[in-house]
Design a protein around this motif. Structure first.
Motif, short mmCIF file in Angstrom:
data_model
loop_
_atom_site.label_atom_id
_atom_site.label_comp_id
_atom_site.label_asym_id
_atom_site.label_seq_id
_atom_site.Cartn_x
_atom_site.Cartn_y
_atom_site.Cartn_z
N GLN A 88 1.90 15.04 -5.40
CA GLN A 88 1.41 15.22 -4.03
C GLN A 88 2.27 16.25 -3.31
O GLN A 88 2.91 15.97 -2.30
CB GLN A 88 1.39 13.87 -3.32
N ASN A 134 -8.04 11.10 -7.85
CA ASN A 134 -7.29 11.57 -9.02
C ASN A 134 -7.95 11.13 -10.32
O ASN A 134 -8.11 11.93 -11.26
CB ASN A 134 -5.86 11.01 -8.98
N GLN A 141 -7.10 8.42 -2.41
CA GLN A 141 -6.46 9.49 -3.17
C GLN A 141 -6.36 9.13 -4.64
O GLN A 141 -6.62 9.96 -5.52
CB GLN A 141 -5.06 9.76 -2.60
N ASN A 200 2.04 14.19 3.00
CA ASN A 200 2.89 14.16 1.81
C ASN A 200 4.37 14.35 2.12
O ASN A 200 5.22 13.65 1.59
CB ASN A 200 2.41 15.19 0.78
#
Length: 455
Positions: A258, A311, A307, A126
């Motif tokens: 993130q 989510n 990812q 990140n």
């Protein structure tokens, strides 16, 4: 960002890691850096910072293409932060002193601070450059050699940083970067019998494995920063509720959520709940989500398809358990090929809901109402994590009670986010141990040695 691959990386195997560790050990043992004068180490670290600043644009664009952080944020939080971190620890190099113990008259007790040796560092995707600098700068300042393993999906800026370090005069072998899968290269680094300290920022599951690898190898010290599920608590007496709404929106939605310290749980006093959620949703809905290299974008891309799907799974689970979507909830800009998600606000989230307890690491805000200080503290602490928190109140006594009552490594009051190298960052509970930033971070990279001298 269009979701297309634009480069390839070497996938290091265990033998590659072993060679990097051996190079780091040779460099440490022969003293080319570990025994260099503090003034020399200081000069090199300052030069690294100079080069980062000189090439901040190049470095930022490279990182944004790698991980999707919006450019304006990345320029400050990645290149800008990394340069500042190297400067901070450069200035600390020649201010680390030993101690003279208060012994009997015929004995001299000295306490020396010595570099630990070879440091293994595993950093996430990140903010790779910022977090990488948090590990590298204090480790190098104190004379250690380092083997750095970047994340598979965000290695480029750290590879470039390694080039800058060589250009700045860091001796060969002192910094070694190995790219590859965590399950191969990361595991080999953690199992190495010649790594003295391992530092890691990432998931709790990986952190647990690293502790196991330490036990299976040489009992290396392991310092972990494992993320959070940070509460952001808003009381009706907050001095500026409109400001609180705007700042709280950015506290979760910058970098598409993130961020390890993201304020992903919003706890709102019941008397202002509806109005505050409406204000926050208005600010969040106005954020421009898009190509992170577009200077007009305020929120960039999700790092990967996996990812993004994770989510969306949290949102589906939350609504199935009774939460309501006040804003967002879905994927957007799919036609670009990139991975983008709307800022999402979920209301009516109960403490037993998965989205209340588990880290999403995406642009998903869970909102829960509370009544009074005691319930606010109980809800804030109703998670396995303890990294960060926020409190909005105009009552100084309440602010102090909340700071003391909430179990977290950092508690923001009437703001959310923001700090600098003068203060430590670390968590409690399952957010990990040890600290990055500040002079306290140096402790991880030094051993204490006692000299007991009969006079």
């Amino acid at each position: 960002m269009d979701g297309a691959a634009f480069t390839t990386l070497e996938r290091a195997n265990a033998q590659d890691v072993d060679r990097a560790v051996a190079a780091a050990r040779r460099a440490f043992d022969d003293g080319r850096w570990s025994r260099a004068a503090p003034a020399e180490r200081k000069r090199v670290l300052h030069r690294i910072a100079d080069i980062i600043e000189e090439r901040a644009l190049e470095l930022t664009v490279l990182g944004v293409r790698d991980n999707g952080t919006e450019f304006n944020m990345a320029l400050k939080a990645e290149a800008g932060s990394a340069a500042g971190t190297f400067r901070y620890y450069a200035e600390a190099v020649d201010k680390i002193y030993g101690e003279v113990a208060p012994t009997a008259e015929d004995v001299l007790g000295l306490v020396h601070r010595e570099p630990v040796g070879v440091v293994g560092a595993i950093v996430p995707w990140n903010f790779p450059l910022m977090i990488g600098a948090w590990k590298l700068a204090p480790a190098l300042a104190t004379g250690n050699s380092v083997v750095l393993k970047p994340a598979e999906t965000a290695s480029l800026s750290l590879l470039k940083l390694a080039e800058y370090c060589m250009e700045a005069g860091l001796p060969d072998g002192v910094l070694n970067v190995v790219t590859g899968q965590g399950s191969v290269a990361g595991e080999a680094l953690a199992l190495s019998m010649d790594v003295d300290v391992l530092v890691f920022t990432g998931s709790g599951a990986t952190g647990r494995r690293l502790l196991e690898y330490s036990a299976r190898s040489n009992l290396k010290r392991v310092y972990l920063e494992l993320g959070g599920k940070s509460p952001n608590v808003v009381f009706a007496d907050a001095p500026d509720l409109e400001k609180a709404a705007a700042v709280s929106a950015m506290g979760i939605f910058r970098n598409s959520g993130q961020v390890c310290v993201a304020g992903s749980r919003l706890l709102v006093e019941r008397s202002i709940h509806d109005d505050f959620v409406a204000a926050l949703s208005r600010h969040a809905g106005a954020l421009r989500v898009g190509d992170p290299l577009d200077l007009g974008s305020q929120v960039g891309a999700i790092n990967s398809l996996d990812q993004l799907e994770g989510n969306l799974g949290f949102v589906a689970d939350a609504t199935a358990q009774g939460a309501e979507i006040a804003l967002g909830g879905g994927r957007i800009l799919e036609s670009t090929g990139g991975y983008y998600m709307e800022p999402t606000v979920l209301t009516g989230v109960a403490p037993d809901n998965r989205v209340f307890r588990e880290e999403v690491f995406g642009p998903v805000l869970a909102v829960t109402a509370f009544d009074g200080d005691e319930e606010a503290i109980a809800l804030a602490n109703a998670t396995d994590y303890g990294l960060a928190a926020g409190v909005w109140t105009g009552n100084l006594g309440r602010a102090h009670r909340m700071v003391r009552g909430i179990r977290a490594g950092i508690v923001h009051v009437n703001t959310y986010g923001g700090s600098d190298n003068t203060v430590p960052l670390g968590g409690v509970k399952q957010s990990g141990n040890g600290h990055d930033k500040s002079l306290h971070a140096i402790d991880k990279y030094l051993d204490l040695k006692t000299a007991w001298i009969q006079l």
